[in-house]
Design an enzyme around this catalytic site. Structure first.
Site, mmCIF file in Angstrom:
data_model
loop_
_atom_site.group_PDB
_atom_site.id
_atom_site.type_symbol
_atom_site.label_atom_id
_atom_site.label_comp_id
_atom_site.label_asym_id
_atom_site.label_seq_id
_atom_site.Cartn_x
_atom_site.Cartn_y
_atom_site.Cartn_z
ATOM 1 N N SER A 139 40.777 34.363 49.117
ATOM 2 C CA SER A 139 39.504 34.096 48.439
ATOM 3 C C SER A 139 39.178 32.614 48.591
ATOM 4 O O SER A 139 40.065 31.798 48.877
ATOM 5 C CB SER A 139 39.644 34.444 46.948
ATOM 6 O OG SER A 139 38.546 33.967 46.209
ATOM 7 N N TYR A 152 42.827 35.234 38.312
ATOM 8 C CA TYR A 152 42.387 35.496 39.692
ATOM 9 C C TYR A 152 42.657 34.270 40.567
ATOM 10 O O TYR A 152 43.178 34.370 41.679
ATOM 11 C CB TYR A 152 40.900 35.845 39.679
ATOM 12 C CG TYR A 152 40.335 36.306 41.000
ATOM 13 C CD1 TYR A 152 40.429 37.641 41.387
ATOM 14 C CD2 TYR A 152 39.684 35.417 41.857
ATOM 15 C CE1 TYR A 152 39.891 38.076 42.596
ATOM 16 C CE2 TYR A 152 39.153 35.840 43.059
ATOM 17 C CZ TYR A 152 39.252 37.171 43.433
ATOM 18 O OH TYR A 152 38.724 37.592 44.630
#
Ligand code: NAP
Length: 247
Positions: A139, A152
């Site tokens: 990410s 996350y």
């Protein structure tokens, strides 16, 4: 001359292949010639329909990474050459309010399951002496802090680190371990951001390409990293972000 961009004869397992980026990668791998096993907590019927309608071969395996050790049994006797670690979840809350449950749930699916699933893949591939390719879906938050997503961000930083660690151990054994870091892609994962007019405008304004990414934008990079053409790439995280990190 053999086609270094072909995956004909390879068998690939994609986690979270029933939707979004995982579905696009599964379709892309099939287009490159691979047989695809779609692993998810729900059957990947639509993905399999897309693949078989185009003449490819795919099947579904049920696995729920809420148990982060669930991937340990996926590979025995399956002759899998390619693993795409795509399954992931996100939980949003301010850091001061963030719960242990939201911490553990995200770390289990996005990081612990990724490691132990990859371990199981490599044990089988090394035992069979066949090598292979692993692509982890990282990410922008493997590099940046993000907003309201502490578990996350921690997990995705971990994914980038594990990608390098595993590449260090397995490069000489014929297993390529790399990652793709998607930017802002239109999937379920980003519904909340796109529904917030201020966040949506701020994100769009910063993307040099001037648009949200599509799941298919990620597939090409992931498929490439599985092909013989990428055989000397180890431990890399390839940003596919419309230029976001270039700013
Ligand atoms: P998505 O459509 O929500 O896909 C996530 C996939 O993971 C779904 O197939 C989901 O299954 C599966 N999954 C979630 N929990 C699972 C579990 N416990 N066991 C098995 N499978 C599980 O979102 P996406 O955007 O395509 O996300 C795919 C990956 O890309 C994730 O790792 C995400 O972090 C990463 N990513 C996305 C973006 C973005 O902008 N969209 C950006 C950077 C990174 P269900 O359908 O059953 O929920």
């Amino acid at each position: 001359m053999s086609n270094h961009f072909s995956l004909t004869g390879r068998r690939a397992l994609v986690t979270g292949a029933n939707s979004g980026i995982g579905q696009a990668i599964a379709v892309g791998l099939s287009q490159a010639g691979a047989e695809v096993l779609c692993a998810g907590r729900r059957a990947s019927d639509h993905t399999i329909d897309l693949i078989t309608a185009a003449g490819g071969t795919a099947s579904s395996i049920l696995v729920d990474f809420a148990d982060p050790m669930a991937g340990q049994t996926l590979f025995a006797g399956q002759d899998i050459d390619i693993l795409i670690n795509n399954a992931g979840i996100i939980r949003r809350a301010d850091a001061v309010d963030f719960t242990e449950e939201d911490w553990d749930a995200v770390m289990d699916v996005n990081l612990k399951a990724l490691f132990f699933t990859t371990q199981a893949f490599a044990r089988e591939a090394l035992r069979a002496g066949r090598g292979g390719a692993v692509v982890n879906i990282a990410s922008l938050l493997s590099f940046q802090g993000g907003i309201r997503v502490p578990s996350y961000t921690a997990a995705k930083h971990g994914v980038a680190g594990l990608t390098k660690l595993l590449a260090n151990e397995w490069a000489e054994k014929g297993i390529n371990v790399n990652a793709v870091a998607p930017g802002y892609i239109e999937t379920k994962n980003t519904e909340a951001l796109r529904a917030d007019p201020d966040r949506n405008a701020a994100i769009l304004e910063r993307i040099p390409a001037g648009r949200w990414g599509q799941a298919s934008d990620i597939a090409g990079a992931a498929v490439y990293l599985c092909t013989p053409a990428a055989g000397y790439i180890h431990g890399a995280t390839l940003n596919v972000d419309g230029g976001w990190l270039a700013r």
